[in-house]
Scaffold this motif. Sequence first.
Motif, PDB file in Angstrom:
ATOM      1  N   ILE A 124      -5.538  -1.161  -5.398  1.00 54.10           N
ATOM      2  CA  ILE A 124      -5.791  -0.971  -3.975  1.00 54.10           C
ATOM      3  C   ILE A 124      -4.541  -1.257  -3.152  1.00 54.10           C
ATOM      4  CG2 ILE A 124      -7.097  -1.847  -2.001  1.00 54.10           C
ATOM      5  CD1 ILE A 124      -9.501  -2.057  -3.644  1.00 54.10           C
ATOM      6  N   ASN A 125      -3.694  -2.172  -3.640  1.00 57.18           N
ATOM      7  CA  ASN A 125      -2.456  -2.427  -2.904  1.00 57.18           C
ATOM      8  C   ASN A 125      -1.572  -1.192  -2.861  1.00 57.18           C
ATOM      9  OD1 ASN A 125      -2.401  -3.413  -5.795  1.00 57.18           O
ATOM     10  ND2 ASN A 125      -0.217  -3.216  -5.422  1.00 57.18           N
ATOM     11  N   ALA A 126      -1.580  -0.413  -3.955  1.00 58.98           N
ATOM     12  CA  ALA A 126      -0.831   0.838  -3.952  1.00 58.98           C
ATOM     13  C   ALA A 126      -1.470   1.842  -2.998  1.00 58.98           C
ATOM     14  CB  ALA A 126      -0.767   1.410  -5.367  1.00 58.98           C
ATOM     15  N   ALA A 127      -2.802   1.896  -3.007  1.00 58.26           N
ATOM     16  CA  ALA A 127      -3.504   2.782  -2.072  1.00 58.26           C
ATOM     17  C   ALA A 127      -3.194   2.380  -0.626  1.00 58.26           C
ATOM     18  CB  ALA A 127      -5.011   2.724  -2.323  1.00 58.26           C
ATOM     19  N   PHE A 128      -3.113   1.094  -0.379  1.00 60.51           N
ATOM     20  CA  PHE A 128      -2.808   0.577   0.946  1.00 60.51           C
ATOM     21  C   PHE A 128      -1.482   1.121   1.451  1.00 60.51           C
ATOM     22  CE2 PHE A 128      -2.394  -2.724   4.204  1.00 60.51           C
ATOM     23  CZ  PHE A 128      -3.714  -2.960   4.542  1.00 60.51           C
ATOM     24  N   TYR A 129      -0.507   1.250   0.551  1.00 57.85           N
ATOM     25  CA  TYR A 129       0.832   1.701   0.942  1.00 57.85           C
ATOM     26  C   TYR A 129       0.916   3.215   1.122  1.00 57.85           C
ATOM     27  CZ  TYR A 129       5.812   2.757   0.747  1.00 57.85           C
ATOM     28  OH  TYR A 129       7.061   3.232   1.033  1.00 57.85           O
ATOM     29  N   THR A 130      -0.006   3.974   0.564  1.00 59.42           N
ATOM     30  CA  THR A 130       0.080   5.431   0.612  1.00 59.42           C
ATOM     31  C   THR A 130       0.216   5.946   2.038  1.00 59.42           C
ATOM     32  OG1 THR A 130      -1.407   5.461  -1.285  1.00 59.42           O
ATOM     33  CG2 THR A 130      -0.916   7.568  -0.254  1.00 59.42           C
ATOM     34  N   GLY A 131      -0.523   5.346   2.962  1.00 55.11           N
ATOM     35  CA  GLY A 131      -0.433   5.767   4.357  1.00 55.11           C
ATOM     36  C   GLY A 131       0.964   5.587   4.922  1.00 55.11           C
ATOM     37  N   TYR A 132       1.637   4.522   4.525  1.00 57.95           N
ATOM     38  CA  TYR A 132       3.010   4.294   4.978  1.00 57.95           C
ATOM     39  C   TYR A 132       3.940   5.381   4.451  1.00 57.95           C
ATOM     40  CZ  TYR A 132       1.906  -0.318   6.839  1.00 57.95           C
ATOM     41  OH  TYR A 132       1.388  -1.343   7.595  1.00 57.95           O
ATOM     42  N   ALA A 133       3.786   5.726   3.172  1.00 59.31           N
ATOM     43  CA  ALA A 133       4.610   6.789   2.600  1.00 59.31           C
ATOM     44  C   ALA A 133       4.335   8.121   3.296  1.00 59.31           C
ATOM     45  CB  ALA A 133       4.348   6.908   1.105  1.00 59.31           C
ATOM     46  N   ILE A 168      -6.286   7.496   7.411  1.00 57.53           N
ATOM     47  CA  ILE A 168      -5.991   6.534   8.474  1.00 57.53           C
ATOM     48  C   ILE A 168      -4.613   6.805   9.066  1.00 57.53           C
ATOM     49  CG2 ILE A 168      -5.559   4.095   8.969  1.00 57.53           C
ATOM     50  CD1 ILE A 168      -7.686   3.426   6.841  1.00 57.53           C
ATOM     51  N   ALA A 169      -3.652   7.092   8.189  1.00 57.71           N
ATOM     52  CA  ALA A 169      -2.291   7.375   8.648  1.00 57.71           C
ATOM     53  C   ALA A 169      -2.222   8.630   9.501  1.00 57.71           C
ATOM     54  CB  ALA A 169      -1.357   7.503   7.442  1.00 57.71           C
ATOM     55  N   LEU A 170      -2.978   9.653   9.111  1.00 59.02           N
ATOM     56  CA  LEU A 170      -2.948  10.916   9.840  1.00 59.02           C
ATOM     57  C   LEU A 170      -3.719  10.842  11.155  1.00 59.02           C
ATOM     58  CD1 LEU A 170      -3.455  13.480   6.919  1.00 59.02           C
ATOM     59  CD2 LEU A 170      -1.324  12.838   8.061  1.00 59.02           C
ATOM     60  N   ALA A 171      -4.709   9.949  11.214  1.00 66.01           N
ATOM     61  CA  ALA A 171      -5.558   9.877  12.406  1.00 66.01           C
ATOM     62  C   ALA A 171      -4.958   9.014  13.508  1.00 66.01           C
ATOM     63  CB  ALA A 171      -6.941   9.335  12.025  1.00 66.01           C
ATOM     64  N   SER A 172      -3.955   8.198  13.186  1.00 67.82           N
ATOM     65  CA  SER A 172      -3.434   7.250  14.160  1.00 67.82           C
ATOM     66  C   SER A 172      -1.930   7.416  14.336  1.00 67.82           C
ATOM     67  CB  SER A 172      -3.738   5.810  13.693  1.00 67.82           C
ATOM     68  OG  SER A 172      -3.116   4.870  14.524  1.00 67.82           O
ATOM     69  N   ASP A 173      -1.445   6.973  15.483  1.00 67.73           N
ATOM     70  CA  ASP A 173      -0.002   6.982  15.731  1.00 67.73           C
ATOM     71  C   ASP A 173       0.614   5.623  15.393  1.00 67.73           C
ATOM     72  OD1 ASP A 173      -1.160   5.517  17.726  1.00 67.73           O
ATOM     73  OD2 ASP A 173      -0.072   6.473  19.374  1.00 67.73           O
ATOM     74  N   ARG A 174      -0.162   4.740  14.784  1.00 69.35           N
ATOM     75  CA  ARG A 174       0.308   3.424  14.376  1.00 69.35           C
ATOM     76  C   ARG A 174       0.188   3.277  12.864  1.00 69.35           C
ATOM     77  NH1 ARG A 174      -0.494  -0.840  18.617  1.00 69.35           N
ATOM     78  NH2 ARG A 174      -0.946   0.224  20.579  1.00 69.35           N
TER      79      ARG A 174
END
Length: 438
Positions: free
Chosen positions: A233-242, A99-105
Amino acid sequence: MTNVTARPQKPTRRGSALVTDGEHTAAGAQPPAPRKSRSRLLGALALMGPGFIVGAWQFGPGNLASAVQAGSLHGYDLIWVIAVSTVLMLGFTDMSVRIALASDRSLIQMIKKRLGKVTGVAAGIGVFLITLMFSVGNAVGSGLGMSMVFGGSPTLWTLACTVLVAIVAWAPNYYKVFERGLLAIIALMAIGFLASAVLTKPDWVEVADGFIPSLPPGAGMLLVALVGTNFSINAAFYTGYASRERGLRPEQYKATTLADTIPGIVAPGIMTILVIVAAATALRATGGEAKTLADLAKVLEPVAGPAGPIVFGLGFTCAAFSSMIANATAGGTLISDALGWGNKLDRHRVKAMICLVLAFGLAVTLLAQGSPIQLIITAQALTVIVAPLLGILLLIMATRKDVMGKYVNRWWQTLLGLVGLIAILATCYRLASSLLGG
Protein backbone atom coordinates in the motif's frame (compact mmCIF):
# COMPACT_ATOMS: atom_id res chain seq x y z
CA MET A 1 -29.56 35.06 -72.11
CA THR A 2 -29.76 31.41 -71.48
CA ASN A 3 -30.11 30.13 -67.95
CA VAL A 4 -27.90 27.19 -67.36
CA THR A 5 -28.56 25.18 -64.26
CA ALA A 6 -25.52 23.30 -63.05
CA ARG A 7 -26.41 19.76 -62.34
CA PRO A 8 -24.59 18.02 -59.56
CA GLN A 9 -22.20 15.51 -60.94
CA LYS A 10 -22.96 11.93 -60.16
CA PRO A 11 -20.31 9.97 -58.48
CA THR A 12 -18.29 7.97 -60.94
CA ARG A 13 -16.90 4.61 -60.08
CA ARG A 14 -13.27 3.98 -60.76
CA GLY A 15 -12.35 0.52 -59.76
CA SER A 16 -13.55 0.22 -56.21
CA ALA A 17 -13.40 3.93 -55.37
CA LEU A 18 -16.16 6.53 -55.68
CA VAL A 19 -15.05 9.93 -56.95
CA THR A 20 -17.19 13.08 -56.55
CA ASP A 21 -16.47 16.82 -56.78
CA GLY A 22 -13.56 17.69 -54.57
CA GLU A 23 -12.60 14.07 -54.07
CA HIS A 24 -9.50 12.67 -55.62
CA THR A 25 -9.27 9.37 -53.85
CA ALA A 26 -7.07 6.96 -55.68
CA ALA A 27 -8.60 3.77 -56.93
CA GLY A 28 -8.65 1.12 -54.25
CA ALA A 29 -7.18 3.43 -51.59
CA GLN A 30 -7.81 2.48 -47.96
CA PRO A 31 -7.68 4.59 -44.79
CA PRO A 32 -4.21 4.72 -43.28
CA ALA A 33 -5.03 2.18 -40.55
CA PRO A 34 -1.42 1.17 -39.87
CA ARG A 35 -0.48 4.78 -39.18
CA LYS A 36 -3.42 5.16 -36.79
CA SER A 37 -2.47 1.91 -35.07
CA ARG A 38 1.09 3.12 -34.68
CA SER A 39 -0.19 6.40 -33.25
CA ARG A 40 -2.34 4.59 -30.70
CA LEU A 41 0.57 2.34 -29.76
CA LEU A 42 2.92 5.29 -29.36
CA GLY A 43 0.28 7.09 -27.33
CA ALA A 44 -0.04 4.10 -25.00
CA LEU A 45 3.73 3.82 -24.64
CA ALA A 46 3.94 7.52 -23.84
CA LEU A 47 1.61 7.02 -20.84
CA MET A 48 3.71 4.24 -19.31
CA GLY A 49 5.61 5.26 -16.22
CA PRO A 50 4.00 5.72 -12.77
CA GLY A 51 2.49 2.22 -12.60
CA PHE A 52 5.75 0.60 -13.66
CA ILE A 53 7.70 2.65 -11.11
CA VAL A 54 5.47 1.13 -8.45
CA GLY A 55 6.05 -2.28 -10.01
CA ALA A 56 9.81 -1.80 -9.85
CA TRP A 57 9.49 -0.82 -6.20
CA GLN A 58 7.47 -3.97 -5.45
CA PHE A 59 9.75 -6.35 -7.30
CA GLY A 60 12.86 -5.82 -5.21
CA PRO A 61 15.29 -8.32 -3.68
CA GLY A 62 12.92 -9.08 -0.82
CA ASN A 63 10.18 -10.01 -3.28
CA LEU A 64 12.58 -12.17 -5.27
CA ALA A 65 14.06 -13.87 -2.20
CA SER A 66 10.67 -14.59 -0.61
CA ALA A 67 9.32 -15.91 -3.94
CA VAL A 68 12.25 -18.30 -4.33
CA GLN A 69 11.79 -19.53 -0.76
CA ALA A 70 8.06 -19.95 -1.34
CA GLY A 71 8.69 -22.10 -4.41
CA SER A 72 11.46 -24.21 -2.89
CA LEU A 73 9.71 -24.82 0.44
CA HIS A 74 6.05 -25.03 -0.59
CA GLY A 75 6.06 -25.70 -4.33
CA TYR A 76 3.25 -23.94 -6.16
CA ASP A 77 0.96 -23.76 -3.10
CA LEU A 78 1.44 -20.03 -2.46
CA ILE A 79 0.87 -18.76 -6.01
CA TRP A 80 -2.67 -17.78 -5.05
CA VAL A 81 -1.27 -15.31 -2.49
CA ILE A 82 0.45 -13.42 -5.31
CA ALA A 83 -2.67 -13.44 -7.49
CA VAL A 84 -4.92 -12.09 -4.73
CA SER A 85 -2.32 -9.56 -3.61
CA THR A 86 -1.99 -8.25 -7.17
CA VAL A 87 -5.75 -7.66 -7.48
CA LEU A 88 -5.87 -5.84 -4.15
CA MET A 89 -2.79 -3.82 -5.05
CA LEU A 90 -4.40 -2.80 -8.32
CA GLY A 91 -7.45 -1.50 -6.46
CA PHE A 92 -5.45 0.75 -4.12
CA THR A 93 -3.15 1.96 -6.88
CA ASP A 94 -6.17 3.01 -8.93
CA MET A 95 -7.49 4.96 -5.92
CA SER A 96 -4.20 6.83 -5.62
CA VAL A 97 -4.19 7.72 -9.31
CA ARG A 98 -7.78 8.97 -9.22
CA ILE A 99 -7.08 11.11 -6.15
CA ALA A 100 -4.14 12.69 -7.95
CA LEU A 101 -6.17 13.40 -11.07
CA ALA A 102 -9.16 14.77 -9.16
CA SER A 103 -7.23 17.31 -7.08
CA ASP A 104 -4.74 20.11 -7.63
CA ARG A 105 -2.95 19.11 -4.41
CA SER A 106 -0.79 16.15 -3.46
CA LEU A 107 -2.26 13.30 -1.44
CA ILE A 108 -0.54 14.37 1.79
CA GLN A 109 -1.71 17.94 1.28
CA MET A 110 -5.28 16.75 0.73
CA ILE A 111 -5.15 14.62 3.88
CA LYS A 112 -3.87 17.60 5.88
CA LYS A 113 -6.69 19.77 4.54
CA ARG A 114 -9.53 17.29 4.99
CA LEU A 115 -8.42 15.11 7.93
CA GLY A 116 -6.02 17.35 9.83
CA LYS A 117 -2.34 18.21 9.71
CA VAL A 118 -1.35 15.56 12.25
CA THR A 119 -2.90 12.82 10.15
CA GLY A 120 -1.12 13.99 7.01
CA VAL A 121 2.24 14.21 8.76
CA ALA A 122 1.74 10.74 10.27
CA ALA A 123 1.03 9.28 6.83
CA GLY A 124 4.15 10.83 5.34
CA ILE A 125 6.32 9.65 8.20
CA GLY A 126 4.75 6.19 7.93
CA VAL A 127 5.70 5.82 4.28
CA PHE A 128 9.16 7.18 5.08
CA LEU A 129 9.67 4.54 7.79
CA ILE A 130 8.59 1.80 5.38
CA THR A 131 11.06 3.00 2.77
CA LEU A 132 13.80 2.88 5.40
CA MET A 133 12.98 -0.79 5.97
CA PHE A 134 12.96 -1.49 2.23
CA SER A 135 16.28 0.32 1.81
CA VAL A 136 18.02 -2.36 3.84
CA GLY A 137 16.95 -5.14 1.50
CA ASN A 138 17.80 -3.06 -1.55
CA ALA A 139 21.29 -2.26 -0.26
CA VAL A 140 22.01 -5.87 0.73
CA GLY A 141 20.61 -7.24 -2.51
CA SER A 142 22.51 -4.90 -4.81
CA GLY A 143 25.84 -5.72 -3.18
CA LEU A 144 25.24 -9.47 -3.14
CA GLY A 145 24.07 -9.54 -6.74
CA MET A 146 27.00 -7.52 -8.04
CA SER A 147 29.49 -9.69 -6.16
CA MET A 148 27.98 -12.80 -7.74
CA VAL A 149 28.40 -11.38 -11.23
CA PHE A 150 31.71 -9.54 -10.96
CA GLY A 151 33.25 -10.95 -7.80
CA GLY A 152 34.69 -8.84 -5.04
CA SER A 153 33.31 -7.70 -1.70
CA PRO A 154 29.50 -7.36 -1.41
CA THR A 155 30.07 -4.50 1.01
CA LEU A 156 32.08 -2.51 -1.51
CA TRP A 157 29.50 -3.18 -4.21
CA THR A 158 26.74 -2.01 -1.88
CA LEU A 159 28.64 1.21 -1.32
CA ALA A 160 29.20 1.68 -5.07
CA CYS A 161 25.52 1.09 -5.94
CA THR A 162 24.33 3.47 -3.22
CA VAL A 163 26.67 6.23 -4.37
CA LEU A 164 25.58 5.74 -7.99
CA VAL A 165 21.88 6.09 -7.14
CA ALA A 166 22.63 9.18 -5.04
CA ILE A 167 24.45 10.76 -7.99
CA VAL A 168 21.54 9.97 -10.32
CA ALA A 169 19.11 11.55 -7.85
CA TRP A 170 20.84 14.91 -8.28
CA ALA A 171 20.77 14.74 -12.08
CA PRO A 172 18.67 17.29 -14.04
CA ASN A 173 15.25 15.94 -15.14
CA TYR A 174 15.65 13.19 -12.57
CA TYR A 175 12.12 11.83 -12.96
CA LYS A 176 12.52 11.27 -16.69
CA VAL A 177 15.90 9.59 -16.21
CA PHE A 178 14.81 7.10 -13.57
CA GLU A 179 11.41 6.41 -15.18
CA ARG A 180 12.98 5.38 -18.48
CA GLY A 181 15.70 3.42 -16.74
CA LEU A 182 13.20 1.46 -14.67
CA LEU A 183 11.08 0.63 -17.72
CA ALA A 184 14.14 -0.84 -19.44
CA ILE A 185 15.15 -2.87 -16.38
CA ILE A 186 11.64 -4.26 -15.92
CA ALA A 187 11.55 -5.36 -19.57
CA LEU A 188 14.84 -7.22 -19.16
CA MET A 189 13.72 -8.89 -15.94
CA ALA A 190 10.42 -9.96 -17.49
CA ILE A 191 12.18 -11.67 -20.39
CA GLY A 192 14.64 -13.41 -18.10
CA PHE A 193 12.14 -14.73 -15.57
CA LEU A 194 9.72 -15.86 -18.28
CA ALA A 195 12.50 -17.82 -19.95
CA SER A 196 13.53 -19.30 -16.60
CA ALA A 197 10.04 -20.54 -15.83
CA VAL A 198 9.45 -22.01 -19.29
CA LEU A 199 12.85 -23.69 -19.63
CA THR A 200 12.63 -25.42 -16.26
CA LYS A 201 9.66 -27.32 -17.78
CA PRO A 202 7.17 -27.24 -14.92
CA ASP A 203 3.93 -29.19 -14.79
CA TRP A 204 1.56 -26.39 -15.77
CA VAL A 205 -1.45 -28.30 -14.46
CA GLU A 206 0.13 -28.29 -11.01
CA VAL A 207 0.97 -24.62 -11.47
CA ALA A 208 -2.70 -23.91 -12.16
CA ASP A 209 -3.61 -25.74 -8.95
CA GLY A 210 -1.49 -23.20 -7.09
CA PHE A 211 -4.15 -20.56 -7.78
CA ILE A 212 -6.53 -22.48 -5.49
CA PRO A 213 -6.17 -21.02 -1.97
CA SER A 214 -4.50 -23.26 0.60
CA LEU A 215 -2.40 -22.57 3.68
CA PRO A 216 0.60 -24.92 3.91
CA PRO A 217 1.96 -25.51 7.42
CA GLY A 218 5.04 -23.57 8.38
CA ALA A 219 4.44 -20.63 6.01
CA GLY A 220 4.49 -18.15 8.92
CA MET A 221 6.69 -15.15 8.27
CA LEU A 222 7.13 -16.13 4.62
CA LEU A 223 3.42 -15.66 3.99
CA VAL A 224 3.59 -12.24 5.63
CA ALA A 225 6.63 -11.32 3.51
CA LEU A 226 4.82 -12.32 0.30
CA VAL A 227 1.85 -10.13 1.16
CA GLY A 228 4.08 -7.28 2.33
CA THR A 229 6.05 -7.20 -0.93
CA ASN A 230 3.21 -7.82 -3.39
CA PHE A 231 0.37 -5.92 -1.70
CA SER A 232 2.38 -2.78 -0.98
CA ILE A 233 0.00 0.00 0.00
CA ASN A 234 2.93 2.34 0.57
CA ALA A 235 3.84 1.90 -3.08
CA ALA A 236 0.22 2.52 -4.07
CA PHE A 237 0.29 5.64 -1.90
CA TYR A 238 3.17 7.02 -3.97
CA THR A 239 1.59 6.30 -7.37
CA GLY A 240 -0.40 9.53 -7.26
CA TYR A 241 2.80 11.50 -6.73
CA ALA A 242 4.43 9.85 -9.75
CA SER A 243 1.28 10.61 -11.79
CA ARG A 244 1.47 14.28 -10.81
CA GLU A 245 5.20 14.39 -11.53
CA ARG A 246 4.44 12.92 -14.95
CA GLY A 247 1.85 15.64 -15.61
CA LEU A 248 -1.09 13.29 -16.28
CA ARG A 249 -4.43 15.03 -16.86
CA PRO A 250 -7.93 13.92 -15.75
CA GLU A 251 -9.05 13.19 -19.30
CA GLN A 252 -6.22 10.66 -19.58
CA TYR A 253 -7.55 8.49 -16.74
CA LYS A 254 -8.99 5.70 -18.88
CA ALA A 255 -6.01 5.59 -21.23
CA THR A 256 -3.45 5.61 -18.43
CA THR A 257 -5.33 2.87 -16.59
CA LEU A 258 -5.14 0.55 -19.59
CA ALA A 259 -1.61 1.50 -20.68
CA ASP A 260 0.12 1.99 -17.34
CA THR A 261 -1.72 1.21 -14.09
CA ILE A 262 -2.95 -2.29 -14.95
CA PRO A 263 0.18 -3.57 -16.76
CA GLY A 264 2.46 -1.81 -14.27
CA ILE A 265 0.91 -3.63 -11.31
CA VAL A 266 0.23 -6.96 -13.03
CA ALA A 267 3.80 -7.25 -14.39
CA PRO A 268 5.54 -7.73 -11.01
CA GLY A 269 2.80 -10.14 -9.96
CA ILE A 270 3.41 -12.28 -13.03
CA MET A 271 7.19 -12.13 -12.55
CA THR A 272 6.81 -13.19 -8.92
CA ILE A 273 4.69 -16.17 -9.95
CA LEU A 274 7.27 -17.12 -12.59
CA VAL A 275 10.01 -17.02 -9.96
CA ILE A 276 7.96 -19.29 -7.69
CA VAL A 277 7.40 -21.68 -10.60
CA ALA A 278 11.09 -21.76 -11.53
CA ALA A 279 12.17 -22.25 -7.92
CA ALA A 280 9.62 -24.97 -7.25
CA THR A 281 10.52 -26.89 -10.39
CA ALA A 282 14.30 -26.58 -10.11
CA LEU A 283 14.82 -26.90 -6.38
CA ARG A 284 12.20 -29.58 -5.77
CA ALA A 285 13.95 -31.71 -8.37
CA THR A 286 17.17 -31.62 -6.31
CA GLY A 287 15.51 -31.64 -2.90
CA GLY A 288 17.14 -28.32 -1.99
CA GLU A 289 15.96 -25.35 0.02
CA ALA A 290 16.70 -21.68 -0.68
CA LYS A 291 18.07 -20.62 2.67
CA THR A 292 21.29 -19.01 1.43
CA LEU A 293 22.27 -16.94 -1.59
CA ALA A 294 24.08 -19.96 -3.04
CA ASP A 295 20.81 -21.89 -2.87
CA LEU A 296 19.00 -19.05 -4.63
CA ALA A 297 21.54 -19.16 -7.46
CA LYS A 298 20.67 -22.82 -8.12
CA VAL A 299 17.28 -21.75 -9.47
CA LEU A 300 18.71 -21.12 -12.94
CA GLU A 301 21.32 -23.91 -13.00
CA PRO A 302 18.99 -26.33 -14.85
CA VAL A 303 18.64 -23.65 -17.55
CA ALA A 304 22.05 -22.03 -17.79
CA GLY A 305 24.39 -24.64 -16.25
CA PRO A 306 27.55 -23.13 -14.72
CA ALA A 307 26.39 -19.68 -15.84
CA GLY A 308 23.28 -20.02 -13.67
CA PRO A 309 24.66 -18.10 -10.67
CA ILE A 310 25.74 -15.24 -12.94
CA VAL A 311 22.36 -15.07 -14.67
CA PHE A 312 20.62 -15.13 -11.31
CA GLY A 313 23.00 -12.48 -10.00
CA LEU A 314 22.11 -10.17 -12.88
CA GLY A 315 18.38 -10.60 -12.22
CA PHE A 316 18.87 -10.16 -8.49
CA THR A 317 20.96 -7.02 -9.06
CA CYS A 318 18.41 -5.52 -11.48
CA ALA A 319 15.62 -6.13 -8.98
CA ALA A 320 17.61 -4.57 -6.13
CA PHE A 321 18.87 -1.60 -8.14
CA SER A 322 15.50 -0.67 -9.64
CA SER A 323 13.79 -1.01 -6.27
CA MET A 324 16.54 1.01 -4.59
CA ILE A 325 15.89 3.97 -6.91
CA ALA A 326 12.10 3.89 -6.67
CA ASN A 327 12.05 3.25 -2.92
CA ALA A 328 14.40 6.11 -2.05
CA THR A 329 12.56 8.46 -4.39
CA ALA A 330 9.21 7.70 -2.77
CA GLY A 331 10.54 7.97 0.77
CA GLY A 332 12.27 11.27 0.12
CA THR A 333 9.22 12.73 -1.61
CA LEU A 334 6.70 11.72 1.06
CA ILE A 335 8.69 12.85 4.09
CA SER A 336 9.48 16.17 2.41
CA ASP A 337 5.80 16.71 1.60
CA ALA A 338 4.78 15.76 5.14
CA LEU A 339 7.19 18.33 6.59
CA GLY A 340 5.94 21.04 4.22
CA TRP A 341 9.10 21.18 2.10
CA GLY A 342 7.41 20.40 -1.20
CA ASN A 343 7.06 17.21 -3.21
CA LYS A 344 8.67 17.94 -6.58
CA LEU A 345 11.79 16.02 -7.50
CA ASP A 346 13.60 19.18 -8.59
CA ARG A 347 13.64 20.51 -5.00
CA HIS A 348 16.92 20.15 -3.16
CA ARG A 349 15.27 19.12 0.11
CA VAL A 350 13.49 16.26 -1.64
CA LYS A 351 16.77 15.11 -3.14
CA ALA A 352 18.44 15.34 0.27
CA MET A 353 15.75 13.13 1.80
CA ILE A 354 16.22 10.62 -1.03
CA CYS A 355 19.90 10.43 -0.10
CA LEU A 356 18.94 9.99 3.56
CA VAL A 357 16.96 6.86 2.72
CA LEU A 358 19.92 5.51 0.76
CA ALA A 359 22.31 6.29 3.61
CA PHE A 360 20.14 4.42 6.12
CA GLY A 361 20.10 1.28 4.02
CA LEU A 362 23.85 1.44 3.57
CA ALA A 363 24.51 2.01 7.29
CA VAL A 364 22.34 -0.90 8.45
CA THR A 365 23.87 -3.19 5.85
CA LEU A 366 27.38 -2.35 7.02
CA LEU A 367 26.52 -2.84 10.69
CA ALA A 368 24.11 -5.80 10.57
CA GLN A 369 25.22 -9.35 11.28
CA GLY A 370 23.67 -12.69 10.36
CA SER A 371 22.09 -14.09 7.22
CA PRO A 372 21.62 -11.35 4.59
CA ILE A 373 18.73 -13.22 2.98
CA GLN A 374 16.92 -13.51 6.30
CA LEU A 375 17.58 -9.81 6.87
CA ILE A 376 15.83 -9.06 3.58
CA ILE A 377 12.84 -11.28 4.39
CA THR A 378 12.40 -9.78 7.88
CA ALA A 379 12.70 -6.20 6.65
CA GLN A 380 10.00 -6.75 4.02
CA ALA A 381 7.65 -8.47 6.46
CA LEU A 382 7.82 -5.58 8.93
CA THR A 383 6.44 -3.17 6.31
CA VAL A 384 2.87 -4.38 6.89
CA ILE A 385 2.85 -2.70 10.32
CA VAL A 386 2.30 0.81 8.90
CA ALA A 387 0.19 -0.31 5.94
CA PRO A 388 -3.26 -0.27 7.67
CA LEU A 389 -3.06 3.49 8.32
CA LEU A 390 -2.14 4.19 4.71
CA GLY A 391 -4.88 1.91 3.39
CA ILE A 392 -7.53 3.53 5.58
CA LEU A 393 -6.50 7.02 4.47
CA LEU A 394 -6.57 6.08 0.78
CA LEU A 395 -10.01 4.52 1.17
CA ILE A 396 -11.40 7.50 3.08
CA MET A 397 -10.15 10.02 0.54
CA ALA A 398 -11.32 7.97 -2.46
CA THR A 399 -14.87 7.69 -1.06
CA ARG A 400 -15.32 11.42 -0.39
CA LYS A 401 -17.41 13.09 -3.07
CA ASP A 402 -16.17 16.56 -2.11
CA VAL A 403 -12.62 15.44 -2.87
CA MET A 404 -13.08 13.09 -5.81
CA GLY A 405 -16.00 14.52 -7.76
CA LYS A 406 -16.79 12.17 -10.65
CA TYR A 407 -13.75 10.05 -9.75
CA VAL A 408 -15.25 8.99 -6.41
CA ASN A 409 -15.18 5.26 -5.60
CA ARG A 410 -17.92 3.08 -6.97
CA TRP A 411 -19.41 0.51 -4.62
CA TRP A 412 -17.27 -2.35 -5.90
CA GLN A 413 -14.10 -0.29 -5.59
CA THR A 414 -14.94 0.46 -1.97
CA LEU A 415 -15.70 -3.22 -1.38
CA LEU A 416 -12.35 -4.20 -2.87
CA GLY A 417 -10.66 -1.65 -0.61
CA LEU A 418 -12.35 -3.10 2.48
CA VAL A 419 -11.22 -6.60 1.50
CA GLY A 420 -7.69 -5.24 1.12
CA LEU A 421 -7.78 -3.70 4.60
CA ILE A 422 -8.94 -7.00 6.07
CA ALA A 423 -6.06 -8.76 4.33
CA ILE A 424 -3.54 -6.28 5.71
CA LEU A 425 -4.92 -6.52 9.24
CA ALA A 426 -4.80 -10.32 9.01
CA THR A 427 -1.16 -10.26 7.96
CA CYS A 428 -0.36 -7.83 10.78
CA TYR A 429 -1.94 -10.24 13.26
CA ARG A 430 -0.01 -13.14 11.79
CA LEU A 431 3.21 -11.12 11.93
CA ALA A 432 2.66 -10.24 15.59
CA SER A 433 1.88 -13.87 16.39
CA SER A 434 5.04 -15.04 14.62
CA LEU A 435 7.22 -12.51 16.41
CA LEU A 436 5.76 -13.27 19.84
CA GLY A 437 5.89 -16.98 19.22
CA GLY A 438 9.51 -16.81 18.06
